[in-house]
Design an enzyme around this catalytic site. Sequence first.
Site, PDB file in Angstrom:
ATOM      1  N   GLU A  90      44.163  -6.955  17.486  1.00 16.96           N
ATOM      2  CA  GLU A  90      44.932  -6.346  16.401  1.00 16.96           C
ATOM      3  C   GLU A  90      44.063  -5.795  15.277  1.00 16.96           C
ATOM      4  O   GLU A  90      44.556  -5.459  14.211  1.00 16.96           O
ATOM      5  CB  GLU A  90      45.927  -7.366  15.841  1.00 16.96           C
ATOM      6  CG  GLU A  90      46.915  -7.877  16.875  1.00 16.96           C
ATOM      7  CD  GLU A  90      48.110  -6.963  17.078  1.00 16.96           C
ATOM      8  OE1 GLU A  90      48.677  -6.494  16.078  1.00 16.96           O
ATOM      9  OE2 GLU A  90      48.479  -6.718  18.250  1.00 16.96           O
ATOM     10  N   HIS A  97      50.000 -11.451  11.295  1.00 17.22           N
ATOM     11  CA  HIS A  97      48.560 -11.210  11.229  1.00 17.22           C
ATOM     12  C   HIS A  97      47.961 -12.146  10.178  1.00 17.22           C
ATOM     13  O   HIS A  97      48.642 -12.534   9.213  1.00 17.22           O
ATOM     14  CB  HIS A  97      48.253  -9.760  10.819  1.00 17.22           C
ATOM     15  CG  HIS A  97      48.626  -8.750  11.847  1.00 17.22           C
ATOM     16  ND1 HIS A  97      49.320  -7.601  11.542  1.00 17.22           N
ATOM     17  CD2 HIS A  97      48.405  -8.703  13.185  1.00 17.22           C
ATOM     18  CE1 HIS A  97      49.514  -6.891  12.637  1.00 17.22           C
ATOM     19  NE2 HIS A  97      48.969  -7.541  13.653  1.00 17.22           N
ATOM     20  N   CYS A 133      47.755  -3.786   4.548  1.00 19.94           N
ATOM     21  CA  CYS A 133      48.090  -3.228   5.862  1.00 19.94           C
ATOM     22  C   CYS A 133      47.788  -1.739   5.923  1.00 19.94           C
ATOM     23  O   CYS A 133      47.448  -1.210   6.981  1.00 19.94           O
ATOM     24  CB  CYS A 133      49.570  -3.438   6.173  1.00 19.94           C
ATOM     25  SG  CYS A 133      50.004  -5.123   6.637  1.00 19.94           S
TER      26      CYS A 133
END
Length: 417
Positions: free
Chosen positions: A163, A231, A348
């Site tokens: 990720e 995350h 993000c």
Amino acid sequence: MALTEINFDGIVGPTHNYAGLSLGNLAATSNAGRTSHPRAAALQGIAKMRANLALGLAQGIFLPHRRPDDAWLDALGTHAQDADTGLLANALSASPMWAANAATISPAPDTADGRCHLTVANLVTMPHRSHEWQGTLAQLRLAFADTGHFAVHGPIPAPFGDEGAANHMRLATSHAAPGVEIFVYGEKGGAFPARQHVEASRAVARLHGLDPARTLFVAQSQDAIAAGAFHNDVVAVANGHVLFTHEQAFADRHGFYADLRRIMPDVEIVEVPAARISLADAIRSYLFNAQLVTLPTGESALILPTEARDTPAVWRWLQDMIAGNGPIRRIELVDVRESMSNGGGPACLRLRVVADPATVDPRFLVDNPRLDAIADIVSRHWPEAITPADLSSPALWEQAVHARAELLAMLDLRELI
């Protein structure tokens, strides 16, 4: 070579919508079916970049991907015109806006060959993100084409989920000094998938030529994943010599802290107690999905979403922190509500790359006049609103393709069309 941290923000794409595709991302799933506002979302992101420039930070951009992703639909034996609702929503996702998932970055001081290494994330866990890597890799290879200073790697093979920087942290006494690289992986989180596989993290470390003595692999806590911390950057962030983390971020925080202090004795760990801020409030406010940055003055600052101010327990703790004598001395608030509603905060939206800006393709770097030109394109061509019913509209698909083409033409990045 003057190494500095450059924040590359993803420009929110013209198909930004609330389809609720991201299992485990509570904001995304709870807002599924709402009307989105792509134009406002992109302008909010541009305003955040302006705020970073005003703080004296270096700023770059990544561009929206082509949507709908016709090549992905073709590979599935269908087309936008006749794809089922689920596949079409996945093909229209604007998720490349969250550049923290674009790649994992190891700056030159950390690598065996003295180059900055970038490995594009495969994002295989989620269908709507699994087809991002080709478009992202094309941009990475343009932006960081100077092979004397950069090495750009393809994705880690499936099934090992990777990720990107959202599950990676770096601590160093300065951006130009050798750092400690921390790979945070998940194992399980109740009903929600753990997206980062430890084998993917280990593979990235090997590809980047990292020193095993300065590389840590740390398990994310199951409680954090189950609470919606899909995350690591939802519950922890690091910069310079400061680790800012929730008490429940890691499976074995005491072991991790001991290992970190052994490698980096001067590290400062700012741990937020669960008794002061619950995981639910941390995730609701995106307290840790902040940009923790070093300002030109040398002080550390947190760039936070306005939701942090709107969450009473979080705001009280932040005021107490600033009133104290800790390493984080300044708070800046930004409005990124459209991104927040889809599960992505300030951190993000950006990928941090430590490099000499002179070695980066200048088309991917921005100043205020360049942001003015981008904002003009967005204001003229991005849809004002998208409802769930609009996703099946050929008119929307045509508008999205045209809007992106206009932006790429203005930026002289026609290679990406």
